[in-house]
Design a protein around this motif. Structure first.
Motif, PDB file in Angstrom:
ATOM      1  N   ILE A  43       0.706  -1.285  -0.123  1.00 61.51           N
ATOM      2  CA  ILE A  43      -0.052  -0.173   0.123  1.00 61.51           C
ATOM      3  C   ILE A  43       0.937   1.368   0.065  1.00 61.51           C
ATOM      4  CG2 ILE A  43      -1.830   1.423   1.379  1.00 61.51           C
ATOM      5  CD1 ILE A  43      -2.733  -1.490   2.296  1.00 61.51           C
ATOM      6  N   ALA A  44       0.517   2.260  -0.674  1.00 62.23           N
ATOM      7  CA  ALA A  44       1.115   3.486  -0.961  1.00 62.23           C
ATOM      8  C   ALA A  44      -0.175   4.670  -0.496  1.00 62.23           C
ATOM      9  CB  ALA A  44       1.882   3.627  -1.997  1.00 62.23           C
ATOM     10  N   LEU A  45       0.440   5.742  -0.085  1.00 57.30           N
ATOM     11  CA  LEU A  45      -0.302   6.834   0.138  1.00 57.30           C
ATOM     12  C   LEU A  45       0.101   8.078  -0.874  1.00 57.30           C
ATOM     13  CD1 LEU A  45      -0.710   7.051   3.999  1.00 57.30           C
ATOM     14  CD2 LEU A  45      -2.187   5.798   2.512  1.00 57.30           C
ATOM     15  N   VAL A  46      -1.034   8.731  -1.062  1.00 57.64           N
ATOM     16  CA  VAL A  46      -0.541   9.956  -2.252  1.00 57.64           C
ATOM     17  C   VAL A  46      -1.505  11.126  -1.804  1.00 57.64           C
ATOM     18  CG1 VAL A  46      -2.025   9.365  -4.085  1.00 57.64           C
ATOM     19  CG2 VAL A  46      -0.024  10.901  -4.445  1.00 57.64           C
ATOM     20  N   ASN A  47      -1.019  12.374  -1.793  1.00 49.55           N
ATOM     21  CA  ASN A  47      -1.980  13.337  -1.724  1.00 49.55           C
ATOM     22  C   ASN A  47      -1.670  14.255  -2.951  1.00 49.55           C
ATOM     23  OD1 ASN A  47      -2.981  16.235  -1.223  1.00 49.55           O
ATOM     24  ND2 ASN A  47      -1.866  16.097   0.771  1.00 49.55           N
ATOM     25  N   LEU A 159      -3.802   4.856  -2.156  1.00 49.31           N
ATOM     26  CA  LEU A 159      -4.954   5.473  -1.267  1.00 49.31           C
ATOM     27  C   LEU A 159      -4.512   7.035  -1.586  1.00 49.31           C
ATOM     28  CD1 LEU A 159      -5.329   3.403   1.848  1.00 49.31           C
ATOM     29  CD2 LEU A 159      -6.588   3.408  -0.272  1.00 49.31           C
ATOM     30  N   ASP A 160      -5.739   7.893  -1.837  1.00 52.49           N
ATOM     31  CA  ASP A 160      -5.490   9.177  -2.065  1.00 52.49           C
ATOM     32  C   ASP A 160      -5.917   9.833  -0.429  1.00 52.49           C
ATOM     33  OD1 ASP A 160      -5.463  11.980  -2.639  1.00 52.49           O
ATOM     34  OD2 ASP A 160      -7.165  12.094  -3.955  1.00 52.49           O
ATOM     35  N   VAL A 161      -4.972  10.665   0.115  1.00 53.72           N
ATOM     36  CA  VAL A 161      -5.122  11.141   1.293  1.00 53.72           C
ATOM     37  C   VAL A 161      -5.570  12.638   1.493  1.00 53.72           C
ATOM     38  CG1 VAL A 161      -4.090   9.440   2.507  1.00 53.72           C
ATOM     39  CG2 VAL A 161      -2.718  11.304   1.776  1.00 53.72           C
ATOM     40  N   SER A 162      -5.961  13.322  -0.066  1.00 56.79           N
ATOM     41  CA  SER A 162      -6.154  14.866  -0.347  1.00 56.79           C
ATOM     42  C   SER A 162      -7.145  15.064   0.912  1.00 56.79           C
ATOM     43  CB  SER A 162      -6.457  15.001  -1.521  1.00 56.79           C
ATOM     44  OG  SER A 162      -5.371  14.629  -2.361  1.00 56.79           O
ATOM     45  N   SER A 163      -8.183  14.647   0.984  1.00 53.44           N
ATOM     46  CA  SER A 163      -9.518  14.873   1.361  1.00 53.44           C
ATOM     47  C   SER A 163      -9.307  14.733   3.180  1.00 53.44           C
ATOM     48  CB  SER A 163     -10.801  13.941   1.264  1.00 53.44           C
ATOM     49  OG  SER A 163     -11.722  14.322   2.033  1.00 53.44           O
ATOM     50  N   GLN A 164      -9.846  15.676   3.789  1.00 50.65           N
ATOM     51  CA  GLN A 164      -9.761  15.886   5.125  1.00 50.65           C
ATOM     52  C   GLN A 164     -10.574  14.543   5.679  1.00 50.65           C
ATOM     53  OE1 GLN A 164     -10.949  19.737   6.453  1.00 50.65           O
ATOM     54  NE2 GLN A 164      -9.259  20.670   5.954  1.00 50.65           N
ATOM     55  N   SER A 165     -11.720  14.165   5.048  1.00 46.13           N
ATOM     56  CA  SER A 165     -12.367  12.940   5.426  1.00 46.13           C
ATOM     57  C   SER A 165     -11.904  11.613   5.179  1.00 46.13           C
ATOM     58  CB  SER A 165     -13.780  13.037   4.844  1.00 46.13           C
ATOM     59  OG  SER A 165     -13.670  13.069   3.593  1.00 46.13           O
ATOM     60  N   SER A 166     -10.267  11.717   4.899  1.00 46.54           N
ATOM     61  CA  SER A 166      -9.743  10.226   4.643  1.00 46.54           C
ATOM     62  C   SER A 166      -9.803   9.364   5.809  1.00 46.54           C
ATOM     63  CB  SER A 166      -8.134  10.782   4.237  1.00 46.54           C
ATOM     64  OG  SER A 166      -7.555   9.556   4.345  1.00 46.54           O
ATOM     65  N   ASN A 167      -9.910   8.114   5.462  1.00 47.93           N
ATOM     66  CA  ASN A 167     -10.074   7.168   6.565  1.00 47.93           C
ATOM     67  C   ASN A 167      -8.719   6.757   6.980  1.00 47.93           C
ATOM     68  OD1 ASN A 167     -12.789   6.959   6.368  1.00 47.93           O
ATOM     69  ND2 ASN A 167     -12.708   5.507   4.764  1.00 47.93           N
ATOM     70  N   VAL A 168      -7.557   7.294   6.382  1.00 46.11           N
ATOM     71  CA  VAL A 168      -6.354   7.100   7.018  1.00 46.11           C
ATOM     72  C   VAL A 168      -5.854   7.895   8.207  1.00 46.11           C
ATOM     73  CG1 VAL A 168      -3.637   6.967   6.250  1.00 46.11           C
ATOM     74  CG2 VAL A 168      -5.389   6.206   4.469  1.00 46.11           C
ATOM     75  N   LEU A 169      -5.944   7.082   9.366  1.00 46.02           N
ATOM     76  CA  LEU A 169      -5.493   7.853  10.719  1.00 46.02           C
ATOM     77  C   LEU A 169      -4.003   8.016  10.844  1.00 46.02           C
ATOM     78  CD1 LEU A 169      -8.156   6.167  12.854  1.00 46.02           C
ATOM     79  CD2 LEU A 169      -8.405   8.302  11.424  1.00 46.02           C
ATOM     80  N   TRP A 170      -3.358   6.736  10.417  1.00 44.30           N
ATOM     81  CA  TRP A 170      -1.777   6.991  10.437  1.00 44.30           C
ATOM     82  C   TRP A 170      -1.302   6.052   9.613  1.00 44.30           C
ATOM     83  CZ3 TRP A 170       1.959   3.250  11.776  1.00 44.30           C
ATOM     84  CH2 TRP A 170       3.190   3.926  12.128  1.00 44.30           C
ATOM     85  N   ALA A 171       0.060   6.352   9.347  1.00 42.95           N
ATOM     86  CA  ALA A 171       0.844   5.582   8.430  1.00 42.95           C
ATOM     87  C   ALA A 171       2.369   5.923   8.326  1.00 42.95           C
ATOM     88  CB  ALA A 171       0.332   5.607   6.791  1.00 42.95           C
ATOM     89  N   LEU A 172       3.176   4.880   8.063  1.00 41.26           N
ATOM     90  CA  LEU A 172       4.465   5.112   8.005  1.00 41.26           C
ATOM     91  C   LEU A 172       4.883   6.384   7.195  1.00 41.26           C
ATOM     92  CD1 LEU A 172       5.988   1.660   8.216  1.00 41.26           C
ATOM     93  CD2 LEU A 172       6.327   3.369   9.979  1.00 41.26           C
ATOM     94  N   PRO A 173       5.711   7.226   7.412  1.00 43.23           N
ATOM     95  CA  PRO A 173       5.938   8.318   6.515  1.00 43.23           C
ATOM     96  C   PRO A 173       6.560   7.694   5.020  1.00 43.23           C
ATOM     97  CG  PRO A 173       6.783   8.899   8.465  1.00 43.23           C
ATOM     98  CD  PRO A 173       6.385   7.601   8.598  1.00 43.23           C
TER      99      PRO A 173
END
Length: 217
Positions: A43-47, A159-173
């Motif tokens: 899994i990867a996160l992107v804003n 996963l796109d974490v742009s939105s303030q309503s993102s469900n991602v609460l924490w993740a490794l940088p």
């Protein structure tokens, strides 16, 4: 008079989501059924909003749009200064000022202030529309680069974490690939970073616009 000077902020209100990148594509034939199989998730996160705005092309089109509206901003600043001068002049008017003259000045101020509000709102709408269109084109191309980057690096979920309503609460940088996607797109586009802009005088605060989201298909 912050309401009257909305245009004076570097960026306006949040931008609406642009149409999906592939919305006009002809429908493809249905793929053959594939039996589901368990895979190890990577899994990867992107804003994505940040990526669009931080890319060299995103910065370039934003600066170009600001420069396009510079004359209008200057005009609105002059209108605002005129209204302020008229108000101060009325406040400092002598007590001997006739009621007729006071009423006349109030009407003139009201007329000019309404025109200022109308011009500022129209300019803000035009600015937002132009910026949305420009960033939307960048977002469409960047979405393709982002997908290619994820596939090339073996990610199974992005996963796109742009939105303030993102469900991602924490993740490794280390799971945030936003800068890597920016670098990949800058290299692919061949557009150089814009020259640093000269600092300007402080402006009234305004909300930073959201860049268009990537297509979901």
């Amino acid at each position: 008079m912050n309401r009257n000077l909305t245009l004076l902020a570097a960026l306006g209100a949040s931008l609406a989501t642009v149409p999906a990148v592939y919305a006009q594509a002809a429908p493809a034939a249905a793929p053959a059924a594939v039996a589901p199989a368990a895979t190890d998730a990577k899994i990867a996160l992107v804003n994505f909003e940040q990526v669009v705005l931080a890319s060299n092309e995103g910065q370039t089109v934003t600066i170009a749009t600001q420069k396009k509206f510079e004359p209008k901003k200057t005009q609105i600043e002059a209108q605002a200064a005129e209204v302020e001068t008229l108000k101060k002049g009325l406040q400092s008017a002598p007590a001997t000022l006739s009621d007729e003259e006071r009423t006349s000045r109030l009407r003139a101020i009201d007329t000019k202030e309404k025109a200022l509000n109308r011009d500022a709102e129209d300019a803000q709408t035009s600015y937002n529309t132009d910026l949305q269109e420009a960033l939307g084109k960048v977002a469409q191309k960047l979405a393709v680069t982002m997908k290619t980057y994820a596939q090339s690096n073996g990610y199974t979920i992005l996963l796109d974490v742009s939105s303030q309503s993102s469900n991602v609460l924490w993740a490794l940088p280390s799971t945030d690939v936003s800068q890597a996607v920016v670098d990949a797109y800058n290299k692919q586009s061949g557009i150089a970073a814009p020259a640093p802009q000269a600092p300007s005088a402080p402006r009234p605060a305004a909300a930073r616009p959201a860049a268009p989201r990537p297509a979901t298909k």
